[in-house]
Design an enzyme around this catalytic site. Structure first.
Site, mmCIF file in Angstrom:
data_model
loop_
_atom_site.group_PDB
_atom_site.id
_atom_site.type_symbol
_atom_site.label_atom_id
_atom_site.label_comp_id
_atom_site.label_asym_id
_atom_site.label_seq_id
_atom_site.Cartn_x
_atom_site.Cartn_y
_atom_site.Cartn_z
ATOM 1 C CE LYS A 178 28.717 38.060 56.705
ATOM 2 N NZ LYS A 178 29.510 36.853 56.631
ATOM 3 C CD GLU A 187 13.527 33.842 58.006
ATOM 4 O OE1 GLU A 187 14.213 34.615 57.296
ATOM 5 O OE2 GLU A 187 13.563 32.595 57.891
ATOM 6 N N GLY A 189 28.296 34.472 59.864
ATOM 7 C CA GLY A 189 27.158 34.684 60.764
ATOM 8 C C GLY A 189 27.237 33.830 62.023
ATOM 9 N NE ARG A 190 28.713 28.022 59.745
ATOM 10 C CZ ARG A 190 28.501 28.406 58.479
ATOM 11 N NH1 ARG A 190 27.514 29.227 58.195
ATOM 12 N NH2 ARG A 190 29.275 27.970 57.510
ATOM 13 C CD GLU A 213 24.200 28.178 58.556
ATOM 14 O OE1 GLU A 213 22.965 28.185 58.412
ATOM 15 O OE2 GLU A 213 24.818 29.163 59.000
ATOM 16 C CG HIS A 240 13.979 12.582 84.665
ATOM 17 N ND1 HIS A 240 13.670 11.607 85.585
ATOM 18 C CD2 HIS A 240 15.021 13.264 85.179
ATOM 19 C CE1 HIS A 240 14.471 11.723 86.634
ATOM 20 N NE2 HIS A 240 15.315 12.721 86.410
ATOM 21 C CE LYS A 242 18.540 32.156 53.812
ATOM 22 N NZ LYS A 242 19.710 33.006 53.906
HETATM 23 O O1 F6P Z 1 20.067 31.031 56.302
HETATM 24 C C1 F6P Z 1 21.289 30.878 56.929
HETATM 25 C C2 F6P Z 1 21.918 32.186 57.310
HETATM 26 O O2 F6P Z 1 22.505 32.771 56.186
HETATM 27 C C3 F6P Z 1 22.903 31.973 58.426
HETATM 28 O O3 F6P Z 1 24.127 31.563 57.974
HETATM 29 C C4 F6P Z 1 22.881 33.287 59.104
HETATM 30 O O4 F6P Z 1 23.424 33.224 60.383
HETATM 31 C C5 F6P Z 1 21.420 33.593 59.083
HETATM 32 O O5 F6P Z 1 20.974 33.112 57.823
HETATM 33 C C6 F6P Z 1 21.052 35.037 59.259
HETATM 34 O O6 F6P Z 1 21.624 35.856 58.294
HETATM 35 P P1 F6P Z 1 21.714 37.419 58.464
HETATM 36 O O7 F6P Z 1 22.535 37.718 59.674
HETATM 37 O O8 F6P Z 1 22.330 37.927 57.219
HETATM 38 O O9 F6P Z 1 20.315 37.942 58.652
#
Ligand code: F6P
Length: 513
Positions: free
Chosen positions: A195, A201, A253-254, A339, A370, A480
């Site tokens: 987003k 990452e 995002g979620r 979240e 199990h 972060k």
């Molecule tokens: O660290 C949490 C977050 O901001 C989430 O809310 C989001 O889904 C995820 O990181 C990834 O963010 P982006 O889509 O901006 O890479």
């Protein structure tokens, strides 16, 4: 005025919670309990009879929802009011799946033409890719840019007739290494899903993938697409505008699997089945918008959740799909619920009077039986369970497996409720452990859309009643920031650290050649 009424309703619900009886006794007393505490809507039987709720406590919870003005809040969300007050944003994931005639305005402008245009571009792109030479698609994203499509792609595996999907999320190089090692760079498409297009990452993995593709005979300029609300950053990364799929900041995002973030899923199952996934969610949206509170599945799901966590004090909730392809649902719901509602202050900044979001966890049955069910049956903590089960599998030739699966699911909710008292001591378990069961015909794209939308709206209703903003996530920012600050320290820079962190930094440094 409203706050006082909400507090009074909470107090009443708490009083009823303290006086709650045994679930099995409630069945003894009422031959129609299952019917009375079940609802049928959106292709689902939602059975909440195996809880300690009574007519009185359920009615009190409904009054709490009325006092908290859930209907008005629901309308405000769906018409595009800026209900994410801390970030000044509308919350309109429902727009991504609204029907062709919908008109939804943000700042006086109808957002639907853009939504439909993007969906059309996604479908055209998906048709082209599905008809072409791409064999594998790697979605690089994390959190909401990963969990939704990863969960749904597995759930809808029987509908997958496009390229193979792979998901890379973790910054751990092991993840991208293991995914790329089996792939042909010349026939792989990489989707960079972020987003913000700044997530460390995702950007690190995207650069690694681009290098890998260039070094292994692929053409990054032609085989990368981007999904982002930061279209300019995607362009700066070198992805041409025709392969950038944008979305607005009013999609959290979620909550984003319904739009461009779902592109990998659309590539796998095709635009038609993706449309069915959206249609299922849209059906749940209309049900949520229109059904009276006492018949409203997301509202009831939320009230059951509040009853168990806030009122009865059960700290966690287990999501137990008796549907192997929902194996990633618990992880998906962890982000969606924790979240969204893992907050310590109300919308107006006051400390909450009682707990907000519960811990959500789970695994598919029968595997979990199990592993951790021992604690569910006999542990000292009570864990309300949410069972999901299809009446039919997708493998008619394996119907005997399915019968055993369903028998196990039903047996577990029975055992949790009834326990066993006529046995020697270690074998006795008291039962009286609550659960709800969501039963549906088959896990089709439409059904999955309904299930996910049910959970989304449940989170929203819980948030409204608790008075919190379910749509920001400032809690994840600190980690972060600290990780960014620690990078130069790992490389040798001086820093004033606590002695534990300093010790770990020293150990890391000692292991670098
Ligand atoms: O660290 C949490 C977050 O901001 C989430 O809310 C989001 O889904 C995820 O990181 C990834 O963010 P982006 O889509 O901006 O890479």
């Amino acid at each position: 005025m409203r706050a006082a009424q909400v507090a009074a309703e909470w107090a009443r619900v708490f009083t009823l919670g303290k006086a709650r009886g045994k679930i099995a006794d409630l069945f003894e007393a009422d031959a129609e309990r299952a019917e009375r505490f079940s609802r049928r809507a959106c292709g689902m039987l939602y059975d909440f009879s195996k809880t300690a709720l009574t007519e009185e406590s359920f009615a009190a919870l409904l009054e709490l929802a009325e006092a908290a003005e859930v209907p008005a809040a629901r309308e405000a969300m769906m018409r595009g009011d800026k209900i994410n007050t801390s970030e000044g944003r509308a919350v309109l994931h429902t727009a991504l799946r609204a029907g062709p005639d919908a008109v939804i305005e943000v700042d006086g402008q109808d957002v639907m033409p853009e939504v439909r245009a993007t969906l059309g571009r996604m479908a055209a792109f998906a048709r082209e890719v599905r008809a072409g030479a791409i064999t594998d698609v790697v979605n690089i994203g994390i959190g909401g840019s990963d969990l939704g499509p990863a969960m749904a792609a597995l759930a809808l595996a029987p509908y997958s007739d496009g390229p193979r999907l792979h998901f890379v999320s973790n910054i751990d190089g092991a993840h991208i290494h293991d995914v790329l090692k089996g792939l042909n760079a010349a026939s792989t498409l990489v989707l960079v899903a972020s987003k913000t297009f700044t997530t460390i990452e995702t950007m690190t993995n995207a650069e690694t993938a681009r290098r890998w593709m260039a070094e292994h005979g692929g053409e990054p300029a032609a085989q990368f697409a981007a999904i982002s609300s930061a279209e300019q950053r995607a362009a700066a990364f070198g992805i041409p505008a025709e392969r950038v799929f944008g979305f607005e900041d009013w999609v959290g995002g979620r909550y984003s699997v319904w739009g461009p973030i779902g592109l990998s899923l659309m590539l796998a199952i095709g635009p038609e089945d993706f449309a069915a996934f959206l249609a299922g969610a849209a059906e749940m949206d209309s049900h949520f918008a229109q059904a009276p509170l006492a018949q409203n599945l997301p509202v009831i799901h939320a009230l059951v959740g509040l009853w168990h966590h806030q009122v009865c004090g059960h700290k966690t909730r287990a999501v137990l799909p008796y549907d192997q392809r929902l194996a990633r649902l618990p992880a998906y719901l962890q982000q969606l619920e924790m979240e969204s509602n893992g907050k310590r202050v109300s919308k107006t900044g006051e400390a909450l009077a009682f707990g907000s979001g519960p811990i959500v966890w789970g695994e598919p049955g029968t595997n979990g039986q199990h592993a951790f069910y021992q604690l569910l049956h006999q542990g000292t903590q009570i864990v309300p369970a949410e069972f999901l089960v299809a009446m039919q599998g997708h493998e008619p030739e394996l119907a005997h497996h399915h019968a055993l699966l369903v028998a196990n699911c039903l047996a577990q909710s029975q055992a949790m409720m009834l326990g066993r008292d006529h046995a020697e001591l270690p074998r006795v378990f008291e039962g009286n452990r609550p659960s709800v069961t969501m039963a549906y015909e088959r896990l089709t794209p439409k059904m999955l859309g309904r299930i996910i939308a049910l959970y989304e709206h449940r989170v929203f209703v819980e948030g409204v009643i608790l008075g919190i903003n379910s749509f920001d996530q400032f809690g994840v920012e600190l980690g972060k920031e600290l990780a960014t600050a620690l990078q130069p320290v790992l490389a040798g820079a001086e820093a004033d650290l606590d002695s534990s962190t300093a010790q770990l930094v020293a150990l890391y440094r000692a292991h670098q050649g």
